[in-house]
Design an enzyme around this catalytic site. Structure first.
Site, PDB file in Angstrom:
ATOM      1  N   ARG A 138       0.838  -1.199  -0.082  1.00  0.00           N
ATOM      2  CA  ARG A 138       0.082  -0.003  -0.098  1.00  0.00           C
ATOM      3  C   ARG A 138       0.878   1.195   0.096  1.00  0.00           C
ATOM      4  O   ARG A 138       1.281   1.505   0.999  1.00  0.00           O
ATOM      5  CB  ARG A 138      -0.958  -0.034   1.329  1.00  0.00           C
TER       6      ARG A 138
ATOM      7  N   HIS B 295      -3.490   4.703   4.796  1.00  0.00           N
ATOM      8  CA  HIS B 295      -4.700   3.847   4.809  1.00  0.00           C
ATOM      9  C   HIS B 295      -5.993   4.352   4.098  1.00  0.00           C
ATOM     10  O   HIS B 295      -6.752   3.697   3.501  1.00  0.00           O
ATOM     11  CB  HIS B 295      -4.800   3.225   6.457  1.00  0.00           C
TER      12      HIS B 295
ATOM     13  N   TYR C  48       4.360   6.237  10.838  1.00  0.00           N
ATOM     14  CA  TYR C  48       4.620   4.955  11.446  1.00  0.00           C
ATOM     15  C   TYR C  48       5.581   3.875  10.473  1.00  0.00           C
ATOM     16  O   TYR C  48       5.936   2.979  10.794  1.00  0.00           O
ATOM     17  CB  TYR C  48       3.392   3.997  11.899  1.00  0.00           C
TER      18      TYR C  48
END
Lengths: 395, 467
Positions: A281, A285, A294
């Site tokens: 990805r 998100h 992160y």
């Protein structure tokens, strides 16, 4: 950075064995990814899977390239629409184009798709109306389209719940004696959900014609896949007695071959198959997420080098197919799709207040009728129905 | 025609965002989806793509301003044939306004229906009261749309004015403690403009009213909930919301200052030999092109001294009742960045050669100044250095970076009369200030460590006796 001890990385050497694994436990040694096109665009021959894409003509290859480019454009446009206040939220699919187009284009129109919220590229393959694609994300309706019109359920937001729907639908296919297949899409994180595990137990027990297509994009929001599983996700399937394939999810031909293998097994009464498409990805998100908080920028760089679209482009170039005419045509299609989608989005009529009662039950329901009546009377107590809704009715 | 772009809700349910920077200026021609601004929400820094192709007419908000969702931030001049925009609620062709037709053109713009769009969340600046008609005037279930719009005067009056057809005026919206305050001061709340949500009169509004003794004209008052911080001329104080890095720094400092008992020691050192060594190193090929400063050598001195005094490189784990002594050093460097204080650290600095360390320090400073420090670089530090000397300061009491056991402040290097070989000479002198967590570092270890650092800076050759 993306490499880890359990070999979840997709950077493995091309041309591995990649054979379909039976129920036998495979340990965590890690099996090679099925790969037919290397990141540099080189066609890698494979004794078993070559057969499954032998029929793909140059023309079809060009159209796969076009579809991947178009869904990336859809994704970019929808992300911009969210930033412009036209959509409440959008879950980007950037980097997952090969996984979605390779699988989506392998389906028959009478197969049925049960997806998560990120399979907008699969929906494009199913022929979804571009405005319908955005309806839910604009907060305009509770469901974007009629599932039976395109044989694809509206996206499931609850993580993994759609796998149960798919298994149930597949058991229905068995009862009908048909040879269509239910295909369910879910992410790496969903494999940790009870629903997915239950769906696999049932699918195996009933040998239901369902394909579990797991898009391993390495991140369950901020949770890396290596924390979710100490073995490869594909190896989890063995515990259910479901054969599995582990495929380079950024290689559109490999994804197509694997999907065709699984569909063929299901149509012949061979039961479920689990496909792990290893991809990444590349975006957040959702538009409300900031992945830089992160994950390491280097990881993204590593995966950018394996970009699924550049890979097909490189393959086309090697074959002498990547002409300026093709690029122009693909660009024009993408532009036209983006324009149409934007127009459909901003021109979408607002829902009527009473629409909320539609589609709750398929049959009359007295309790709901009563609520509907009360709400109508409440709305009528405002002088200006418009002001009423935006000022207070909506709260 | 002019089109406004209102700040959308960029996350899920956010009420405000800060404009970090504009990527365009007034007069620029922009294309659809061209990035026009960078905006920071509570969740992320995001780029805003332009919703129109056209020319920038006005930027309504300055960088650094926190803007409420729904406020116009930029206006565009666009070609007249451009389609209807969500930012133009009054556009007659706006979809979904089927039942609003009779009122079109009679209501002031602010009272017209905002597209309850998605991105805009709750309607901002709505009137103090909902435009709800008493039930007695409308037969239950009667078609509301058939009522002539003239029965709805609420839209044509200022927000604070109660509608005329609802009987006696409603008392101004406020809360009991504020009503009490107003009563005690003898103030009629009806005269006080409310700046809270939906016109709510807040304690600050009453106090403001008391201070000025009158109601300032509407135009001079900050809009409801608008960003404070931009001082009006003549104001005697400026109120800045506590947020972002400032908020984080404050929480970290309070937690550190009140959990770790700090002890601070000072040592003033003649660093002339260190300055001479720096000059020599700058001439050597191994260091050509590298940025060498007193900080480079001080950092190295700290790393050498830590080997002999490992307790300074440790952590008090109160939860598990353990002292964690690190066998590596992640060296934190306090950096003043445009967004405030951050302390990025150099991972495994103890394993670096001096030239590697110099390179890492330069890269760290550059990244921090550009605001591009990765979250991973901000966590996991084991000891820190703060270079207050760059501000011309000699000494101070540094507060520990939370979780660490020691922090060294480097003072400015000054030419001062100093004892040198039995005489007074003009020497390069620096003061070192060391704070340590007295729970796990005693005065003895702290002093030995500081003395070692001082000894190295006073005579770099002393390193030979320590490694």
């Amino acid at each position: 950075m993306s490499t880890d001890e359990t070999g979840q990385d997709g950077a493995e050497a091309p041309g591995g064995t990649g054979e379909t694994q039976g129920p036998a436990p495979s340990g965590d040694a890690g099996r090679a990814l099925v790969q037919l096109v290397a990141p540099a665009g080189e066609r890698v021959s494979h004794p078993e899977f070559d057969l499954w894409v032998k029929d793909i003509t140059d023309e079809q290859l060009c159209s796969l390239y076009e579809d991947m480019t178009v869904i990336r454009r859809i994704d970019v446009e929808a992300t911009a629409l969210q930033r412009q206040g036209e959509l409440a939220l959008w879950p980007p699919l950037l980097g997952q184009e090969a996984a979605q187009i390779g699988s989506g284009r392998s389906l028959r129109s009478d197969d049925f798709v049960f997806s998560s919220y990120r399979e907008n590229g699969v929906a494009y393959c199913r022929g979804v109306d571009l405005t319908d694609l955005l309806r839910v994300w604009r907060g305009n309706a509770s469901g974007g389209w009629d599932p039976y019109a395109i044989n694809m359920a509206t996206p499931q937001i609850i993580i993994g719940a759609q796998t149960l729907h798919a298994t149930g639908y597949a058991m229905g296919i068995q009862n009908d004696g048909a040879d269509s297949v239910a295909v369910t899409y879910f992410g790496d994180g969903a494999t940790s959900e009870g629903d997915v595990n239950e769906a696999m137990v049932f699918a195996a027990s009933f040998q239901a014609p369902v394909v579990f297509f797991c898009t391993n994009n390495h991140w369950a929001i901020s949770e890396p896949v290596r924390l979710q599983s100490h073995i490869q996700l594909a190896d989890r399937a063995a515990g259910f007695g479901i054969p599995s394939l582990r495929v380079d999810g950024n290689d559109v031909l490999a994804v197509m071959a694997a999907t065709r293998v699984a569909l063929d097994r299901a149509r012949r009464g061979g039961g479920p198959t689990f496909i792990e498409a290893v991809t990444y990805r590349m975006g957040p998100h959702t538009t409300a997420d900031d992945p830089t908080r992160y994950r390491d920028a280097n990881e993204l760089e590593d995966w950018a080098a394996k970009d699924p679209i550049s890979r097909v482009a490189a393959l086309l170039e090697r074959k002498g197919l990547l002409t300026p005419e093709l690029e122009e045509q693909v660009g024009n299609t993408a532009d036209a799709v983006a324009r149409e989608m934007r127009k459909g989005c901003t021109g979408m009529p607002d829902p009527e207040p009473m629409d909320v009662f539609k589609h709750v039950y398929s049959t009359p329901n007295s309790w709901l009728d009563r609520q509907q009546d009360h709400y109508a009377r409440y709305l009528a107590s405002f002088g200006d129905p418009e002001g009423a809704v935006s000022d207070e009715g909506a709260r | 025609m002019i089109k406004e772009f209102r700040l959308p809700d960029l996350g899920e349910g956010l009420t405000e965002s800060e404009i970090l920077s504009w990527k365009v200026s007034v007069g620029d021609t922009v294309s659809l989806n061209q990035v026009i601004a960078e905006v920071e929400t509570a969740k992320a820094v995001v780029e805003l793509p332009s919703p129109f192709a056209g020319v920038i007419k006005e930027l309504h908000e300055q960088p650094g301003t926190v803007v409420e969702v729904g406020k116009p931030i930029v206006s565009f001049e666009v070609a007249d044939d451009a389609g209807p925009s969500v930012s133009e609620p009054s556009a007659p062709s706006a979809p979904g306004s089927s039942s609003a037709a009779p009122a079109e053109g009679e209501q002031p713009a602010a009272q017209k229906r905002q597209p309850n769009l998605v991105g805009y969340g709750a309607v901002v600046e709505s009137s103090g009261r909902p435009a709800r008609r008493p039930r007695t005037l409308a037969p239950a279930g009667g078609p509301a749309a058939s009522q002539p719009p003239v029965l709805e005067p609420v839209g044509t009056k200022p927000a604070e004015t109660p509608p005329g057809d609802t009987g006696p005026a409603e008392r101004p919206r406020s809360t009991p403690p504020v009503r009490k305050l107003a009563k005690d001061r003898g103030i009629d709340l009806a005269l006080v403009p409310g700046t809270g949500p939906r016109g709510l009169i807040t304690r600050e509004d009453v106090q403001e009213f008391v201070r000025h003794g009158a109601v300032p004209p509407e135009g001079e008052r900050p809009a409801a909930g608008a960003a404070a911080g931009a001082a009006a001329p003549g104001e005697r104080e400026t109120r800045t919301p506590i947020k972002g890095v400032r908020k984080h720094t404050a929480a970290a400092m309070v937690s550190s200052a009140f959990t770790a008992p700090h002890a601070t020691e000072f040592l003033t050192v003649d660093v002339t030999p260190t300055m001479e060594l720096l000059a020599t190193l700058k001439e050597t090929s191994a260091f050509s092109g590298l940025k060498l400063t007193p900080l480079t050598l001080a950092a190295k001195a700290v790393l050498v001294a830590l080997r002999r005094n490992p307790s300074l490189n440790s952590h008090w784990d109160g939860e598990r009742q353990e002292i964690v002594t690190y066998n590596y050093v992640n060296l934190g460097i306090a950096a003043a960045t445009p967004r405030g204080l951050t302390v990025p650290n150099i991972k495994d600095a103890d394993a670096m050669t001096l030239d590697q360390l110099a390179g890492a320090l330069a890269a760290l400073a550059e990244t921090a100044r550009a605001g591009k420090t990765l979250p991973a670089d901000l966590s996991g530090g084991t000891i820190s250095i703060t270079n207050i000397g760059v501000f011309g300061i000699d000494a101070g009491t540094p507060i520990l970076n939370p979780g660490e056991a020691a922090i060294l402040a480097m003072g400015a290097v000054r030419s001062m009369p100093w004892e040198y070989r039995g005489e007074v000479a003009l020497r390069q002198v620096m003061t070192l200030s060391l704070s340590f967590d007295h729970r796990l570092v005693d005065g003895e270890q702290g002093s030995r460590f500081l003395a070692d650092v001082g000894a190295i800076l006073a005579e770099p050759g002393m390193v030979l006796t320590m490694v």
